[in-house]
Design a protein around this motif. Sequence first.
Motif, PDB file in Angstrom:
ATOM      1  N   ALA A 233       1.727  -0.136  -6.435  1.00  0.00           N
ATOM      2  CA  ALA A 233       2.238   0.031  -5.079  1.00  0.00           C
ATOM      3  C   ALA A 233       2.381  -1.294  -4.344  1.00  0.00           C
ATOM      4  CB  ALA A 233       1.319   0.971  -4.292  1.00  0.00           C
ATOM      5  N   ASP A 234       1.661  -2.320  -4.759  1.00  0.00           N
ATOM      6  CA  ASP A 234       1.711  -3.609  -4.063  1.00  0.00           C
ATOM      7  C   ASP A 234       2.445  -4.680  -4.868  1.00  0.00           C
ATOM      8  OD1 ASP A 234      -0.283  -3.764  -6.015  1.00  0.00           O
ATOM      9  OD2 ASP A 234      -1.498  -5.182  -4.869  1.00  0.00           O
ATOM     10  N   LEU A 258       2.966   5.756 -10.433  1.00  0.00           N
ATOM     11  CA  LEU A 258       2.772   4.731  -9.402  1.00  0.00           C
ATOM     12  C   LEU A 258       1.293   4.694  -9.051  1.00  0.00           C
ATOM     13  CD1 LEU A 258       3.924   2.700  -7.346  1.00  0.00           C
ATOM     14  CD2 LEU A 258       4.270   4.635  -5.780  1.00  0.00           C
ATOM     15  N   LEU A 259       0.650   3.556  -9.289  1.00  0.00           N
ATOM     16  CA  LEU A 259      -0.778   3.404  -9.048  1.00  0.00           C
ATOM     17  C   LEU A 259      -1.029   2.558  -7.807  1.00  0.00           C
ATOM     18  CD1 LEU A 259      -2.098   2.731 -12.689  1.00  0.00           C
ATOM     19  CD2 LEU A 259      -1.641   4.914 -11.549  1.00  0.00           C
ATOM     20  N   ALA A 260      -1.990   2.982  -7.018  1.00  0.00           N
ATOM     21  CA  ALA A 260      -2.378   2.248  -5.809  1.00  0.00           C
ATOM     22  C   ALA A 260      -3.706   1.551  -6.066  1.00  0.00           C
ATOM     23  CB  ALA A 260      -2.498   3.198  -4.626  1.00  0.00           C
ATOM     24  N   PRO A 261      -3.800   0.253  -5.825  1.00  0.00           N
ATOM     25  CA  PRO A 261      -5.061  -0.464  -6.083  1.00  0.00           C
ATOM     26  C   PRO A 261      -6.274   0.172  -5.415  1.00  0.00           C
ATOM     27  CG  PRO A 261      -3.301  -2.018  -5.626  1.00  0.00           C
ATOM     28  CD  PRO A 261      -2.736  -0.655  -5.354  1.00  0.00           C
ATOM     29  N   ALA A 262      -6.110   0.664  -4.199  1.00  0.00           N
ATOM     30  CA  ALA A 262      -7.244   1.223  -3.464  1.00  0.00           C
ATOM     31  C   ALA A 262      -7.862   2.415  -4.175  1.00  0.00           C
ATOM     32  CB  ALA A 262      -6.800   1.627  -2.056  1.00  0.00           C
ATOM     33  N   ASP A 263      -7.068   3.129  -4.958  1.00  0.00           N
ATOM     34  CA  ASP A 263      -7.596   4.287  -5.680  1.00  0.00           C
ATOM     35  C   ASP A 263      -8.608   3.884  -6.746  1.00  0.00           C
ATOM     36  OD1 ASP A 263      -5.988   5.929  -4.164  1.00  0.00           O
ATOM     37  OD2 ASP A 263      -4.417   6.120  -5.699  1.00  0.00           O
ATOM     38  N   PHE A 264      -8.647   2.596  -7.080  1.00  0.00           N
ATOM     39  CA  PHE A 264      -9.575   2.095  -8.094  1.00  0.00           C
ATOM     40  C   PHE A 264     -10.599   1.134  -7.477  1.00  0.00           C
ATOM     41  CE2 PHE A 264      -5.577   3.254  -9.988  1.00  0.00           C
ATOM     42  CZ  PHE A 264      -5.964   4.025 -11.085  1.00  0.00           C
ATOM     43  N   THR A 267      -8.563  -4.391  -4.086  1.00  0.00           N
ATOM     44  CA  THR A 267      -7.811  -4.816  -2.902  1.00  0.00           C
ATOM     45  C   THR A 267      -6.356  -5.122  -3.243  1.00  0.00           C
ATOM     46  OG1 THR A 267      -8.531  -7.105  -3.255  1.00  0.00           O
ATOM     47  CG2 THR A 267      -9.859  -5.742  -1.772  1.00  0.00           C
ATOM     48  N   ALA A 268      -6.090  -5.601  -4.468  1.00  0.00           N
ATOM     49  CA  ALA A 268      -4.728  -5.969  -4.841  1.00  0.00           C
ATOM     50  C   ALA A 268      -4.601  -6.011  -6.360  1.00  0.00           C
ATOM     51  CB  ALA A 268      -4.350  -7.328  -4.257  1.00  0.00           C
ATOM     52  N   ARG A 277      -9.537  -9.953 -15.380  1.00  0.00           N
ATOM     53  CA  ARG A 277     -10.860  -9.365 -15.590  1.00  0.00           C
ATOM     54  C   ARG A 277     -11.444  -8.803 -14.297  1.00  0.00           C
ATOM     55  NH1 ARG A 277     -15.309 -12.842 -18.777  1.00  0.00           N
ATOM     56  NH2 ARG A 277     -14.674 -14.336 -17.195  1.00  0.00           N
ATOM     57  N   ARG A 278     -11.110  -9.396 -13.162  1.00  0.00           N
ATOM     58  CA  ARG A 278     -11.643  -8.878 -11.903  1.00  0.00           C
ATOM     59  C   ARG A 278     -11.086  -7.499 -11.559  1.00  0.00           C
ATOM     60  NH1 ARG A 278      -7.883 -12.771 -10.197  1.00  0.00           N
ATOM     61  NH2 ARG A 278      -6.195 -11.964  -8.872  1.00  0.00           N
ATOM     62  N   ASN A 279      -9.982  -7.124 -12.204  1.00  0.00           N
ATOM     63  CA  ASN A 279      -9.377  -5.816 -11.950  1.00  0.00           C
ATOM     64  C   ASN A 279      -9.571  -4.859 -13.125  1.00  0.00           C
ATOM     65  OD1 ASN A 279      -8.435  -6.472  -9.398  1.00  0.00           O
ATOM     66  ND2 ASN A 279      -6.473  -7.220 -10.148  1.00  0.00           N
ATOM     67  N   ARG A 280     -10.609  -5.070 -13.905  1.00  0.00           N
ATOM     68  CA  ARG A 280     -10.813  -4.256 -15.101  1.00  0.00           C
ATOM     69  C   ARG A 280     -11.072  -2.792 -14.776  1.00  0.00           C
ATOM     70  NH1 ARG A 280     -14.984  -6.471 -18.764  1.00  0.00           N
ATOM     71  NH2 ARG A 280     -14.881  -4.404 -19.695  1.00  0.00           N
ATOM     72  N   ALA A 281     -11.375  -2.480 -13.525  1.00  0.00           N
ATOM     73  CA  ALA A 281     -11.568  -1.081 -13.146  1.00  0.00           C
ATOM     74  C   ALA A 281     -10.312  -0.240 -13.396  1.00  0.00           C
ATOM     75  CB  ALA A 281     -11.977  -0.982 -11.675  1.00  0.00           C
ATOM     76  N   ILE A 282      -9.165  -0.895 -13.437  1.00  0.00           N
ATOM     77  CA  ILE A 282      -7.907  -0.165 -13.631  1.00  0.00           C
ATOM     78  C   ILE A 282      -7.548  -0.003 -15.110  1.00  0.00           C
ATOM     79  CG2 ILE A 282      -6.144  -1.993 -13.691  1.00  0.00           C
ATOM     80  CD1 ILE A 282      -4.711  -0.408 -11.450  1.00  0.00           C
ATOM     81  N   TRP A 283      -8.211  -0.724 -15.998  1.00  0.00           N
ATOM     82  CA  TRP A 283      -7.812  -0.728 -17.408  1.00  0.00           C
ATOM     83  C   TRP A 283      -7.862   0.649 -18.060  1.00  0.00           C
ATOM     84  CZ3 TRP A 283     -10.701  -5.772 -19.348  1.00  0.00           C
ATOM     85  CH2 TRP A 283     -10.079  -6.875 -18.746  1.00  0.00           C
TER      86      TRP A 283
END
Length: 289
Positions: A233-234, A258-264, A267-268, A277-283
């Motif tokens: 989304a961003d 369509l995935l929104a960062p906030a759902d995981f 922040t972005a 690696r800082r966004n591994r929650a989305i993997w």
Amino acid sequence: MFDTAPIRRDVHERSVAFKTADGAELVGRLYRPAGRAFAAVVLNSATGVPQGFYAHFARWLAAERGMACLTYDYRGLGRSTFGPLRRHKADMIDWGTSDQVAARRAMRREVPDTQLWVIGHSLGAMLLPNQPEMENVARVIGIASGMVHHSDHPWPYRAKALAFWFGIGPLATAICGYLPGKRLGFGEDLPAGVYWQWRKWCTSRAFYADDLGTRLPAPDWTAPAPVRLIAFADDDLVPSGCVARLADVYGPATRFDLLAPADFGLTAVGHLSAFSRRNRAIWPALLDG
């Protein structure tokens, strides 16, 4: 439905070198779990993104999902650059068809006894419908991959894109004989042919239509592999509408999310950082959604 339940294993890594059908030498890195791989994943990178950017994600695939993963650099980029960049004649068709096909062949040689997946980031999934030898691919996941015109970018990012296509980008490429992306703050240095073809496509409403039927085969998605295209989304560089445009090329069976960062709890994510690696929650959602 694919069984990708988390499993922890040691990861074995080594460099691999292979050649394209037209003789270009590419260098990659193979990540393997200790036991038999559940799947063999070829990770096609985005334009101008070196393979090392995907190392943490590739290790996660091997360690947590039991998947072998091949990352690699396109010709004229990263470890696949030999000699002065201005002498490299590569363009986006070379990267998005020949090099990607060669990577799948190399992965089949390295890991022949399991299903083959393709995960494509941006350019990495954009030209798969134009390629041969897709019939043995079991699954395609395209991440932030779409067909973009410069007017698709929201402001203020559009101002940067206009400078890249109509200002300092073409001027610097003409002077240097390659795109000096590092000095300009536009990412990695790129062969001139890659920049000019990228510019041609992203400044035309017809995108790559003028190249179809010559060096670029017309898209014809007949492979049985299920396709999932993911937008964020961003993402200002490849907005969701551009990803939906590519989904139309793949055909009506394509799944578009369509995935929104906030759902995981993030922040972005944007265009590049899904593999950070800082966004591994989305993997897990990239594979299991």
